[in-house]
Design an enzyme around this catalytic site. Structure first.
Site, mmCIF file in Angstrom:
data_model
loop_
_atom_site.group_PDB
_atom_site.id
_atom_site.type_symbol
_atom_site.label_atom_id
_atom_site.label_comp_id
_atom_site.label_asym_id
_atom_site.label_seq_id
_atom_site.Cartn_x
_atom_site.Cartn_y
_atom_site.Cartn_z
ATOM 1 N N LYS A 105 5.900 -3.656 -1.222
ATOM 2 C CA LYS A 105 6.207 -4.552 -2.556
ATOM 3 C C LYS A 105 7.541 -3.941 -3.065
ATOM 4 O O LYS A 105 7.451 -2.819 -3.291
ATOM 5 C CB LYS A 105 4.905 -4.404 -3.251
ATOM 6 C CG LYS A 105 5.030 -5.357 -4.494
ATOM 7 C CD LYS A 105 3.885 -5.600 -5.274
ATOM 8 C CE LYS A 105 3.776 -6.400 -6.524
ATOM 9 N NZ LYS A 105 2.613 -6.442 -7.272
ATOM 10 N N SER A 184 0.969 -11.148 -8.089
ATOM 11 C CA SER A 184 2.201 -10.724 -7.956
ATOM 12 C C SER A 184 2.812 -10.328 -6.622
ATOM 13 O O SER A 184 3.843 -10.443 -6.351
ATOM 14 C CB SER A 184 2.724 -9.826 -9.032
ATOM 15 O OG SER A 184 2.166 -8.662 -8.919
ATOM 16 N N SER A 208 -3.507 -8.794 -8.583
ATOM 17 C CA SER A 208 -2.335 -9.080 -8.061
ATOM 18 C C SER A 208 -2.261 -8.908 -6.543
ATOM 19 O O SER A 208 -1.395 -8.904 -5.739
ATOM 20 C CB SER A 208 -1.155 -8.406 -8.644
ATOM 21 O OG SER A 208 -0.629 -9.136 -9.554
#
Ligand SMILES: *[C@@H]1O[C@H](CO)[C@@H](O)[C@H](O)[C@H]1NC(C)=O
Ligand SMILES: *[C@@H]1O[C@H](CO)[C@@H](O)[C@H](O)[C@H]1NC(C)=O
Ligand SMILES: *[C@@H]1O[C@H](CO)[C@@H](O)[C@H](O)[C@H]1NC(C)=O
Length: 508
Positions: A105, A184, A208
């Site tokens: 990420k 996210s 997330s």
């Protein structure tokens, strides 16, 4: 994109979906264990694997926007892993991730050619001192850093559309292109679902990992707070942030978890406190097909509702499967006398603590950079004001960033909120689990993420089904701090019994 265009793209993708299966090794859906077998029986090299994923990224990313950057060094790292294996020196650590391409990420720092920006243009070009703790561990395990996954910008602190960032654009769900991939950690979920990487890392503050894993039909592990280092991760709050794997299978996720857990001097307090939970011999010993046997699983009231009837029926079948496999499933439990009131209070107190913690921790992150275009939260707000079109200020503003900027450290109000969250956990989830001697509670998707978030508790999401449009949903096993071994047993046993996951269909 217009829906007609989406349909055309989906048709093209359906045609190419069968490609890339050649050369003896089945690249699609390849698990970490299959990859290692392929390495050792000579049908696969790390280089070929990286080429496969780069090809997938090249083909799919214009549509899915799951990968924000590809590592220009990935092929060289793969060649190095292959050379080590040929010399017979590559198995020094015995890690199953040696030569395996991992996507991180975009808030997980790497000190290499890749940028670390949390999706934000404001951080483009910033230079970190060192790899994030988890990235350093992956490198020591011999993994290949394939690139960075896109993410919703600044997570909760730019509450724009799920999966959207100024740098990455809008990530799409590979099952139903017009549906949300959630956030996210959207890019991590989409990329691993669509086979643009072998495995990925996401991060969670409240939902997330669990939400995008559910919506992209992959397995997500949100570890106990401090089990994985947060050092070098663009922060929201040290009270809740955690890094975890997002993978196509439970066993892949567990192999990644094994590689990334452990003490880190750069996140000493949290990783030190959680070290006691790491089992001798690691987590793979809990990949137990009979792992549901004898487990006590609570079904709290208030979560299995508001979904359509077919979905609810599917969940009901899953509870029956758990019982059949020997679990004691206890329904109609109450986390609180009034769940809505509990959740409302959690959001409010969590928000108070988060705003102040965010300002402190993002300023500390920025101060630790070797170079950065922005040096403080105030600079980020000013940057966004200077780039209103790219940052979509007209649509979304930046109210949470401004609210965080107006805080002034951890004062009496924040301390009271943090104390209250501890009470809500002690009188809520923790009390319920102790009273009924539960090994886990289960709920749809990320619906219990806040109950877990406020006290650093772990959760694992496993694919649970697809609605009539083909949109995925998951089931979450949540437990108390350090419950990873039993959560893994239950999740693995459930996955092996149900085998729900199907490859994405790219429906419009
Ligand atoms: C090598 O391993 C892969 C699994 O990763 C398997 O599919 C393949 O059949 C094996 N080939 C040989 C020749 O053993
Ligand atoms: C990192 O960002 C810079 C722009 O600041 C860009 O030129 C570079 O290509 C990016 N790195 C990668 C690996 O994409
Ligand atoms: C539960 O709490 C919510 C929110 O505070 C409130 O609106 C609702 O009336 C309460 N329900 C009951 C049954 O007390």
């Amino acid at each position: 994109m217009a829906s007609l265009q989406l349909q055309a793209v989906a048709a093209v993708l359906a045609l190419v979906a069968g490609a890339g299966a050649a050369h003896g090794f089945e690249f699609h859906e390849a698990t970490v264990e299959a990859i290692q077998l392929g390495f050792s029986n000579g049908t696969l090299t790390s280089t070929a694997l990286v080429r496969f994923y780069l090809d997938q990224i090249g083909r799919l990313n214009p549509l899915l926007r799951a990968v924000i950057e590809v590592n220009p060094d990935a092929l060289r790292q793969a060649q190095h892993a292959d050379a080590e294996r040929r010399r017979g020196s590559g198995t020094a650590t015995g890690s199953l991730l040696r030569g395996v391409p991992v996507l991180l990420k975009d808030n997980i720092a790497t000190r290499d050619a890749l940028n670390t920006t949390a999706g934000s243009l404001a951080l483009l070009g910033s230079v970190v001192k060192r790899d994030a703790g988890v990235a350093a561990r992956l490198r020591r395990a011999g993994a290949v850093v394939l690139g960075k996954a896109s993410m919703s910008e600044w997570a909760n602190f730019r509450p724009v559309e799920a999966g959207w960032s100024a740098r990455g654009g809008q990530a799409r769900n590979p099952y139903v292109l017009s549906s949300t991939p959630c956030g996210s950690s959207a890019g991590s979920g989409v990329a691993v679902a669509a086979k643009m990487a072998a495995v990925t890392l996401g991060t969670e503050t409240d939902g997330s990992i669990l939400c995008p894993s559910s919506f992209n039909s992959v397995v997500g592990i949100k570890p106990t707070l401090g089990l994985t280092s947060r050092a070098g991760v663009v922060p929201i709050t040290p009270l809740q942030d955690t890094v975890g794997p997002m993978c196509r299978t439970v066993s892949d996720a567990v192999h990644v978890l094994d590689a990334i857990v452990g003490h880190d001097a750069q996140d000493a307090a949290a990783t030190g406190a959680a070290s006691k939970y790491i089992p001798h011999g690691g987590y793979t010993q809990f990949l137990n097909k009979n792992g549901l046997k004898g487990k006590r699983i609570g079904v709290p009231n208030g979560f299995f509702q508001g979904y359509d009837q077919t979905q609810l029926n599917t969940y009901k079948q899953h509870l029956a499967t758990m019982r059949k496999l020997g679990a004691v499933v206890i329904e109609k439990l109450d986390v609180a006398a009034n769940l809505t009131a509990l959740l409302v209070e959690i959001y409010s107190k969590e928000g108070i603590a988060m705003q102040a913690e965010f300002k402190l921790s993002i300023n500390a992150y920025l101060a630790d950079l070797v170079y950065s275009p922005v040096h403080s939260l105030a600079d980020i707000i000013a940057f966004n004001n200077k780039h209103p079109v790219e940052e979509r200020l007209k649509d979304f503003g930046q109210p949470d960033l401004i609210a965080a900027q107006s805080t002034n450290g951890i004062g009496p109000v924040e301390r009271a909120a943090i104390r209250r969250l501890k009470e809500l956990n002690a009188n809520g989830l923790e009390k319920l689990m102790m009273e009924h001697q539960l090994d886990a509670i289960v709920a749809p998707n990320s619906d219990i993420s806040s109950l877990l978030a406020i006290s650093g508790h772990p959760g694992i999401v496993v694919p649970a089904g697809y609605d009539e449009k083909g949109f995925p949903f998951g089931i979450c096993f949540g437990g108390l701090q350090g419950y990873e071994p039993r959560l893994i047993e239950m999740a693995y046993s459930f996955e092996q019994a149900t085998k729900v996951r199907r490859p994405p269909m790219f429906k419009p």
